[in-house]
Design an enzyme around this catalytic site. Structure first.
Site, short mmCIF file in Angstrom:
data_model
loop_
_atom_site.label_atom_id
_atom_site.label_comp_id
_atom_site.label_asym_id
_atom_site.label_seq_id
_atom_site.Cartn_x
_atom_site.Cartn_y
_atom_site.Cartn_z
CG PHE A 138 -1.87 1.19 1.19
CD1 PHE A 138 -3.03 1.13 0.43
CD2 PHE A 138 -1.59 2.35 1.89
CE1 PHE A 138 -3.89 2.23 0.36
CE2 PHE A 138 -2.46 3.44 1.83
CZ PHE A 138 -3.61 3.37 1.07
CG ASP A 223 5.80 3.62 1.79
OD1 ASP A 223 5.81 4.19 2.89
OD2 ASP A 223 4.76 3.47 1.11
CE LYS A 250 0.18 5.55 7.84
NZ LYS A 250 -1.24 5.86 7.99
N1 PLP Z 1 2.52 4.24 2.42
C1 PLP Z 1 2.22 3.47 3.48
C2 PLP Z 1 3.11 2.32 3.82
C3 PLP Z 1 1.09 3.73 4.25
O1 PLP Z 1 0.79 2.94 5.29
C4 PLP Z 1 0.27 4.82 3.89
C5 PLP Z 1 -0.96 5.12 4.66
O2 PLP Z 1 -1.50 4.30 5.36
C6 PLP Z 1 0.62 5.61 2.79
C7 PLP Z 1 1.75 5.29 2.08
C8 PLP Z 1 -0.22 6.79 2.38
O3 PLP Z 1 -0.05 7.82 3.32
P1 PLP Z 1 -1.13 8.99 3.41
O4 PLP Z 1 -2.40 8.38 3.88
O5 PLP Z 1 -0.53 9.97 4.40
O6 PLP Z 1 -1.24 9.58 2.05
#
Ligand code: PLP
Length: 399
Positions: A138, A223, A250
């Site tokens: 994700f 990520d 986050k």
């Molecule tokens: N990447 C990862 C691993 C995530 O867990 C998330 C959100 O849960 C995102 C990207 C996307 O982040 P955002 O919701 O701040 O756009």
């Protein structure tokens, strides 16, 4: 009509219904606790989706917000002027938390935006198009990050997506080897898949992936949006591995919308003025809050707290699994990123509801995985308080 009914009614009628909502209207929070409009207290083991890393309403955040907002919130010409709040944050990150080779930082407003930039800039820097990511990953909800996300439920409805995305099973180096050709710009990977069910790879997976990428002149984008900032017990879950672009969000600013990416000098050398930017990128308010949060984490040894409490929680949950093996299928995760995989979706939903009735807020992902990811400055007593509710709810369910 009381205030809460009013809140439910307004949101249900006029707010876009993209989420399956729990009937709770949160008015305030303090540490691990949140309070609804009637004053009912709940323990928040979701930390606002892995965000309130140093607790709700932490005074260091309030202080940073107040002090910086009295000075300036947004710079003239945004990122085209300098900011002491920004440079202070860059120095702290560079000196104390980032791997030595990631010498160039830029800021964003959300995780998706940071990943979006990382993918875009990896293509520009390498002059290549293909991006490899993993199944069940994700990476966000913008059109480019859903294109990089390895789950059909997030992708299928939005075709045509951005082309040139390839997918391989997570934790499978051989599968990457099969597709890592000359056309590949980058591999993007979470050190532990979060939304995909908290999937933990082999200990040497990232290191092998890094080696394979660099052998083939391919950039490795890690990520750490969910795993970063002590969530798994170290500042970054990829701390020991050579990577080219690191994306963060986050926990970085404890709930203030803020994100970042850091890249190597080599990547940066292939980029130029005009390649990226954004009105709010690196705004002084966000920078001041992120500085306060990271400093708090370092001063209060938050990573150590996570490491210690993580061991405690996993031991407790594994005992629980022995007793309720018909209900609990698996316990996995690292630090305070914890998955309790239940036997099926109905059991998960019933347990989640019982926990809610008993005052504990949890997150469910992939239908049958309960995700516990509390604030990272939580005490052992608070952790036990939440776990007790979880255990008692499980007992009620099994009766
Ligand atoms: N990447 C990862 C691993 C995530 O867990 C998330 C959100 O849960 C995102 C990207 C996307 O982040 P955002 O919701 O701040 O756009």
């Amino acid at each position: 009509m009381d205030q809460t009914t009013d809140t439910f009614q307004i949101e249900d009628t006029n707010y876009a219904s993209f989420a399956n909502k729990t009937k709770i209207s949160i008015e305030k929070g303090q540490g691990i606790y949140v309070y609804d409009e009637k004053g009912q207290r709940y323990i928040d083991f979701t930390s606002g989706w892995g965000v309130t890393s140093i607790g709700h309403a932490n005074p260091v955040i309030t202080q940073a917000l107040v002090e910086q907002s009295r000075k300036i919130i947004q710079n003239p010409n945004s990122g085209a002027t300098y900011s002491p709040a920004r440079s202070k944050l860059i120095s702290l990150m560079q000196e104390k938390i980032l791997p030595g080779n990631l010498t160039r930082i830029f800021f964003a407003n959300s995780g998706a935006e940071a990943n979006d930039a990382a993918i875009k800039l990896a293509r520009k820097a390498t002059g290549k198009l293909n991006i490899i990511s993993t199944e069940k990953s994700f990476h966000g909800r913008t059109i480019s990050t859903v294109s990089a996300t390895g789950q059909n439920k997030h992708r299928d409805k939005f075709n045509p997506l951005i082309p040139h995305h390839l997918f391989v099973p997570f934790n499978d180096i051989e599968a990457v080897r099969q597709v890592i050709t000359q056309d590949v710009a980058a591999v993007i990977v979470e050190p532990i898949q979060g939304e995909g069910g908290i999937n933990v790879p082999d200990d040497d997976y990232l290191e092998k992936l890094s080696y394979l990428c660099h052998e083939n002149d391919v950039l490795l984008i890690v990520d750490e949006i969910q795993t970063g900032f002590c969530r798994t017990g170290s500042m970054f879950a990829s701390d020991e591995v050579k990577i080219d672009i690191l994306t963060m969000a986050k926990g970085i600013a404890g709930g203030f919308p803020f994100a970042a990416f850091a890249m190597s000098e080599d990547v940066h050398d292939n980029l130029e003025v005009g390649d990226h930017g954004g009105t709010y990128c690196g705004n002084p308010l966000g920078c001041a809050v992120a500085y306060a949060v990271i400093k708090y984490m370092l001063d209060n040894k938050i990573c150590e707290n996570v490491e210690n409490l993580g061991q405690f929680v996993f031991a407790e949950l594994k005992e629980l699994k022995k007793e309720y093996h018909n209900l609990i299928k698996d316990i996995r995760g690292k630090g305070l990123l914890i998955a309790i995989e239940m036997a099926d979706e109905d059991i998960t939903s019933s347990l989640n509801s019982k926990c809610f009735d008993n005052g504990l807020l949890l997150n469910v992902t992939q239908g049958n995985v309960i995700r516990m990811f509390p604030d990272l400055n939580i005490s052992k007593e608070e952790m036990e308080e939440g776990l007790d509710i979880f255990k008692n709810s499980l007992i009620e369910l099994s009766e």
